[in-house]
Design a protein around this motif. Structure first.
Motif, PDB file in Angstrom:
ATOM      1  N   MET A   1       5.662 -21.037   6.789  1.00  0.00           N
ATOM      2  CA  MET A   1       5.499 -20.098   5.665  1.00  0.00           C
ATOM      3  C   MET A   1       6.839 -19.448   5.333  1.00  0.00           C
ATOM      4  SD  MET A   1       2.040 -18.263   5.174  1.00  0.00           S
ATOM      5  CE  MET A   1       1.751 -17.102   6.497  1.00  0.00           C
ATOM      6  N   ARG A   2       7.111 -19.320   4.053  1.00  0.00           N
ATOM      7  CA  ARG A   2       8.358 -18.668   3.641  1.00  0.00           C
ATOM      8  C   ARG A   2       8.141 -17.171   3.527  1.00  0.00           C
ATOM      9  NH1 ARG A   2      10.592 -20.852  -1.640  1.00  0.00           N
ATOM     10  NH2 ARG A   2      12.563 -19.886  -1.071  1.00  0.00           N
ATOM     11  N   ARG A   3       9.032 -16.427   4.174  1.00  0.00           N
ATOM     12  CA  ARG A   3       8.934 -14.967   4.076  1.00  0.00           C
ATOM     13  C   ARG A   3       9.637 -14.516   2.798  1.00  0.00           C
ATOM     14  NH1 ARG A   3      12.099 -13.747   9.326  1.00  0.00           N
ATOM     15  NH2 ARG A   3      13.233 -15.370   8.249  1.00  0.00           N
ATOM     16  N   ILE A   4       8.957 -13.714   1.997  1.00  0.00           N
ATOM     17  CA  ILE A   4       9.568 -13.272   0.742  1.00  0.00           C
ATOM     18  C   ILE A   4       9.348 -11.782   0.496  1.00  0.00           C
ATOM     19  CG2 ILE A   4       9.356 -15.540  -0.386  1.00  0.00           C
ATOM     20  CD1 ILE A   4       7.010 -14.436  -1.943  1.00  0.00           C
ATOM     21  N   THR A   5      10.277 -11.211  -0.271  1.00  0.00           N
ATOM     22  CA  THR A   5      10.145  -9.825  -0.727  1.00  0.00           C
ATOM     23  C   THR A   5      10.418  -9.794  -2.228  1.00  0.00           C
ATOM     24  OG1 THR A   5      10.605  -8.638   1.333  1.00  0.00           O
ATOM     25  CG2 THR A   5      11.383  -7.597  -0.675  1.00  0.00           C
ATOM     26  N   LEU A   6       9.642  -8.971  -2.941  1.00  0.00           N
ATOM     27  CA  LEU A   6       9.848  -8.844  -4.388  1.00  0.00           C
ATOM     28  C   LEU A   6      10.225  -7.404  -4.723  1.00  0.00           C
ATOM     29  CD1 LEU A   6       6.689 -10.793  -5.692  1.00  0.00           C
ATOM     30  CD2 LEU A   6       8.929 -11.730  -5.074  1.00  0.00           C
ATOM     31  N   PHE A   7      11.448  -7.199  -5.202  1.00  0.00           N
ATOM     32  CA  PHE A   7      11.883  -5.880  -5.681  1.00  0.00           C
ATOM     33  C   PHE A   7      11.566  -5.806  -7.170  1.00  0.00           C
ATOM     34  CE2 PHE A   7      14.632  -6.982  -2.115  1.00  0.00           C
ATOM     35  CZ  PHE A   7      14.423  -5.877  -1.304  1.00  0.00           C
ATOM     36  N   GLY A   8      10.848  -4.766  -7.576  1.00  0.00           N
ATOM     37  CA  GLY A   8      10.434  -4.688  -8.982  1.00  0.00           C
ATOM     38  C   GLY A   8       9.209  -5.550  -9.235  1.00  0.00           C
ATOM     39  N   ALA A   9       8.310  -5.591  -8.248  1.00  0.00           N
ATOM     40  CA  ALA A   9       7.145  -6.481  -8.311  1.00  0.00           C
ATOM     41  C   ALA A   9       6.196  -6.131  -9.449  1.00  0.00           C
ATOM     42  CB  ALA A   9       6.393  -6.431  -6.977  1.00  0.00           C
ATOM     43  N   THR A  10       6.180  -4.866  -9.873  1.00  0.00           N
ATOM     44  CA  THR A  10       5.214  -4.452 -10.898  1.00  0.00           C
ATOM     45  C   THR A  10       5.717  -4.670 -12.326  1.00  0.00           C
ATOM     46  OG1 THR A  10       6.107  -2.222 -10.687  1.00  0.00           O
ATOM     47  CG2 THR A  10       4.090  -2.710  -9.467  1.00  0.00           C
ATOM     48  N   GLY A  11       6.971  -5.103 -12.468  1.00  0.00           N
ATOM     49  CA  GLY A  11       7.535  -5.281 -13.807  1.00  0.00           C
ATOM     50  C   GLY A  11       7.181  -6.632 -14.407  1.00  0.00           C
ATOM     51  N   SER A  12       7.752  -6.877 -15.560  1.00  0.00           N
ATOM     52  CA  SER A  12       7.477  -8.113 -16.288  1.00  0.00           C
ATOM     53  C   SER A  12       7.915  -9.344 -15.473  1.00  0.00           C
ATOM     54  CB  SER A  12       8.209  -8.024 -17.635  1.00  0.00           C
ATOM     55  OG  SER A  12       8.278  -9.245 -18.252  1.00  0.00           O
ATOM     56  N   VAL A  13       9.125  -9.331 -14.957  1.00  0.00           N
ATOM     57  CA  VAL A  13       9.602 -10.457 -14.142  1.00  0.00           C
ATOM     58  C   VAL A  13       8.833 -10.514 -12.828  1.00  0.00           C
ATOM     59  CG1 VAL A  13      11.598 -11.369 -12.870  1.00  0.00           C
ATOM     60  CG2 VAL A  13      11.896 -10.502 -15.190  1.00  0.00           C
ATOM     61  N   GLY A  14       8.647  -9.350 -12.200  1.00  0.00           N
ATOM     62  CA  GLY A  14       7.921  -9.295 -10.930  1.00  0.00           C
ATOM     63  C   GLY A  14       6.516  -9.879 -11.049  1.00  0.00           C
ATOM     64  N   GLN A  15       5.839  -9.557 -12.144  1.00  0.00           N
ATOM     65  CA  GLN A  15       4.469 -10.053 -12.324  1.00  0.00           C
ATOM     66  C   GLN A  15       4.454 -11.569 -12.583  1.00  0.00           C
ATOM     67  OE1 GLN A  15       1.242  -8.191 -12.209  1.00  0.00           O
ATOM     68  NE2 GLN A  15       2.724  -7.203 -10.867  1.00  0.00           N
TER      69      GLN A  15
ATOM     70  N   VAL B   1      13.887 -11.802   5.509  1.00  0.00           N
ATOM     71  CA  VAL B   1      13.085 -12.715   4.689  1.00  0.00           C
ATOM     72  C   VAL B   1      13.936 -13.931   4.343  1.00  0.00           C
ATOM     73  CG1 VAL B   1      11.476 -11.071   3.609  1.00  0.00           C
ATOM     74  CG2 VAL B   1      13.720 -11.443   2.577  1.00  0.00           C
ATOM     75  N   ASP B   2      13.284 -14.969   3.856  1.00  0.00           N
ATOM     76  CA  ASP B   2      14.016 -16.167   3.444  1.00  0.00           C
ATOM     77  C   ASP B   2      14.476 -16.072   1.996  1.00  0.00           C
ATOM     78  OD1 ASP B   2      13.453 -17.660   5.914  1.00  0.00           O
ATOM     79  OD2 ASP B   2      11.372 -17.461   5.251  1.00  0.00           O
ATOM     80  N   TRP B   3      13.730 -15.307   1.206  1.00  0.00           N
ATOM     81  CA  TRP B   3      13.985 -15.267  -0.246  1.00  0.00           C
ATOM     82  C   TRP B   3      13.541 -13.926  -0.782  1.00  0.00           C
ATOM     83  CZ3 TRP B   3      11.178 -14.877  -4.889  1.00  0.00           C
ATOM     84  CH2 TRP B   3      11.716 -15.504  -6.020  1.00  0.00           C
ATOM     85  N   ALA B   4      14.357 -13.337  -1.641  1.00  0.00           N
ATOM     86  CA  ALA B   4      13.956 -12.075  -2.272  1.00  0.00           C
ATOM     87  C   ALA B   4      14.248 -12.144  -3.754  1.00  0.00           C
ATOM     88  CB  ALA B   4      14.706 -10.897  -1.645  1.00  0.00           C
TER      89      ALA B   4
ATOM     90  N   SER C   1      23.496  -8.554   2.535  1.00  0.00           N
ATOM     91  CA  SER C   1      24.140  -8.250   3.825  1.00  0.00           C
ATOM     92  C   SER C   1      23.328  -8.806   4.989  1.00  0.00           C
ATOM     93  CB  SER C   1      24.265  -6.740   4.036  1.00  0.00           C
ATOM     94  OG  SER C   1      25.019  -6.184   3.011  1.00  0.00           O
ATOM     95  N   HIS C   2      22.043  -9.062   4.738  1.00  0.00           N
ATOM     96  CA  HIS C   2      21.195  -9.634   5.786  1.00  0.00           C
ATOM     97  C   HIS C   2      21.021 -11.138   5.606  1.00  0.00           C
ATOM     98  CE1 HIS C   2      20.550  -5.387   6.413  1.00  0.00           C
ATOM     99  NE2 HIS C   2      20.108  -5.695   7.614  1.00  0.00           N
ATOM    100  N   GLY C   3      21.869 -11.720   4.757  1.00  0.00           N
ATOM    101  CA  GLY C   3      21.874 -13.179   4.607  1.00  0.00           C
ATOM    102  C   GLY C   3      20.733 -13.732   3.767  1.00  0.00           C
ATOM    103  N   THR C   4      20.014 -12.828   3.094  1.00  0.00           N
ATOM    104  CA  THR C   4      18.853 -13.258   2.298  1.00  0.00           C
ATOM    105  C   THR C   4      19.282 -14.009   1.041  1.00  0.00           C
ATOM    106  OG1 THR C   4      17.678 -11.295   3.049  1.00  0.00           O
ATOM    107  CG2 THR C   4      16.822 -12.361   1.063  1.00  0.00           C
ATOM    108  N   THR C   5      18.574 -15.073   0.712  1.00  0.00           N
ATOM    109  CA  THR C   5      18.772 -15.734  -0.580  1.00  0.00           C
ATOM    110  C   THR C   5      18.201 -14.822  -1.649  1.00  0.00           C
ATOM    111  OG1 THR C   5      18.658 -17.932   0.378  1.00  0.00           O
ATOM    112  CG2 THR C   5      18.134 -17.757  -1.971  1.00  0.00           C
ATOM    113  N   LEU C   6      19.051 -14.450  -2.617  1.00  0.00           N
ATOM    114  CA  LEU C   6      18.633 -13.455  -3.605  1.00  0.00           C
ATOM    115  C   LEU C   6      18.511 -14.090  -4.984  1.00  0.00           C
ATOM    116  CD1 LEU C   6      18.099 -10.337  -3.782  1.00  0.00           C
ATOM    117  CD2 LEU C   6      20.437 -10.153  -4.677  1.00  0.00           C
ATOM    118  N   ALA C   7      17.290 -14.099  -5.506  1.00  0.00           N
ATOM    119  CA  ALA C   7      17.052 -14.572  -6.877  1.00  0.00           C
ATOM    120  C   ALA C   7      17.260 -13.375  -7.790  1.00  0.00           C
ATOM    121  CB  ALA C   7      15.639 -15.123  -6.992  1.00  0.00           C
TER     122      ALA C   7
END
Ligand code: NDP
Ligand code: MG
Length: 389
Positions: free
Chosen positions: A1-15, A91-94, A112-118
């Motif tokens: 399973m890929r660990r992911i985090t979404l910053f701004g999850a409630t916005g247009s892009v986040g949704q 996480v693997d992807w944020a 800084s934590h090596g996360t792949t940032l979209a």
């Protein structure tokens, strides 16, 4: 399973990202979702995706979010620092989809934590591009573009050598006022500026599309992200928003990226990168579409474009000034305090004030300098607003 985090999850892009993730929820371990005022949506998504943590950037919404998530295993936190703390979780992807300069610190921390940032949050590249990309380099982290034009350029460059690139063309729909007489623009209302002909987006970026501040930011974003010189980057008005960008090579070839105006394409490309996987977006029927149109931008209609050229040439911290002044001017336009065309006047006046008196060009792009410049630029923009005739 890929660990992911979404910053701004409630916005247009986040949704849009959540739509993709929820379709294949078993593939993802959702670590954190962050939002702002829309705690109802945040709580619903945190429940549905079984997130470890839900964070609102506003401390005053903490109790409400906590109540909404009572009886679940989702931890709750609030405030800008809590969002930055979420960015330290492995996480693997944020996804960076907070709107405005507030997206910078979470993005820097994730890298800084090596996360792949979209990266959808273009403001962090405009404000502090070298800092953000330098942070990624120092920590072996990858930044992937999510802005549709930059995703298009990125895709057109797969397998290519940058040495062969002559120019990068990003397209613009022209926004809500593309057919208005220029004289009428000064009186454009908030409601009129808040509707986009082709894209369904958050309010701030929709207004920025009408003024072309969005495209102005994307010019700077292109320069920072792809390391191309300002004179290699062009804006082309393309009303249909189907070609998102083109890359011109030294053999005369233009590689164009064509796709429906649906952010799930660019988000999905970044989510599955380096693979390309099936996405639930419309397949274009070009015979039905029939023709595509292209026009040179009218600089009298869109003064923001010349401001972007200025910022790209000045370099240094002028991007931080530009973004902060634009954010301040946009706040005032939304509040009904200034007119539509005043936004570019305020940004120009702020750049003038600060490049002559605040030593911008030579200052190093450190986090402290960026934060201080952002703070000062909002004050200078406020002064410029006070001086509007
Ligand atoms: P929205 O306004 O729809 O969403 C913004 C998100 O950020 C929401 O989750 C909001 O929370 C949250 N937020 C707002 N203020 C803060 C803050 N101070 N600190 C932390 N979180 C905050 O924006 P969009 O989704 O339209 O845009 C997001 C970013 O992506 C922007 O940088 C934009 O330029 C870029 N982008 C957007 C595109 C689009 O199609 N929308 C296309 C390309 C780029 P809440 O809503 O709960 O208050
Ligand atoms: Mg864009």
């Amino acid at each position: 399973m890929r660990r992911i985090t979404l910053f701004g999850a409630t916005g247009s892009v986040g949704q849009s990202a959540i739509d993709l993730i929820a379709r294949n929820a078993d593939a993802y371990d959702v670590v954190a979702l962050t939002g702002g005022r829309n705690v109802t949506q945040l709580a619903a998504d945190a429940r549905r995706l079984n997130a470890d943590l839900a964070v609102t950037c506003y401390p005053e919404y903490y109790e409400e979010l906590k109540a909404l998530l009572a009886g679940t295993s989702v931890a709750v936190a609030a405030g800008p620092d809590a969002i930055v703390e979420a960015a330290t979780r492995p996480v693997d992807w944020a996804l960076s989809a907070i709107v405005g300069a507030a997206g910078l610190m979470p993005g820097l921390t994730a890298l800084s934590h090596g996360t792949t940032l979209a990266l959808a949050n273009k403001e962090s590249l405009v404000t502090a591009g070298p800092l953000l990309l330098g942070r990624a380099k120092d920590h072996g982290a990858t930044v992937l573009p999510v802005d549709s034009e930059h995703s298009a350029v990125f895709q057109a460059l797969v397998g290519e050598d940058m040495v062969a690139v002559e120019r990068v063309i990003i397209t613009a729909s022209g926004g809500a006022f593309r057919d208005w007489p220029v004289e009428k623009l000064a009186h454009a209302t908030l409601a009129e500026a808040s509707s986009h002909p082709n894209w369904d987006m958050g309010q701030r970026i929709t207004i920025d599309s009408a003024s072309m501040f969005n495209k102005a930011m994307e010019l700077i974003e292109t320069k920072e992200f792809f390391g191309v010189s300002p004179d290699m980057i062009e804006v082309l008005i393309h009303r249909e928003s189907l070609i998102h960008a083109m890359v011109g090579f030294n053999d005369g070839a233009l590689m164009a990226h064509v796709g429906p105006p649906d952010m799930r394409h660019a988000i999905g490309y970044a989510l599955h990168w380096p693979d390309r996987k099936a996405l639930p977006v419309e397949r274009l029927d070009l015979a039905k579409i029939g023709s595509l149109s292209f026009e040179a931008p009218d600089h009298a209609r869109y003064p923001a474009l010349a401001l972007a050229t200025r910022v790209m040439q000045e370099g240094g911290l002028s991007g931080a000034v530009f973004n902060a002044a634009k954010e301040r001017a946009l706040d005032e336009f939304i509040a009904g305090e200034i007119g539509f065309l005043d936004m570019s006047r305020v940004v120009a006046a702020t750049l003038d004030k600060m490049s002559s008196s605040d030593g911008l060009q030579n200052a190093e792009i450190t986090l402290d300098n960026v934060i201080e410049t952002d703070r000062l630029a909002r004050i200078r923009a406020g002064e410029a607003i006070g001086q509007l005739g």
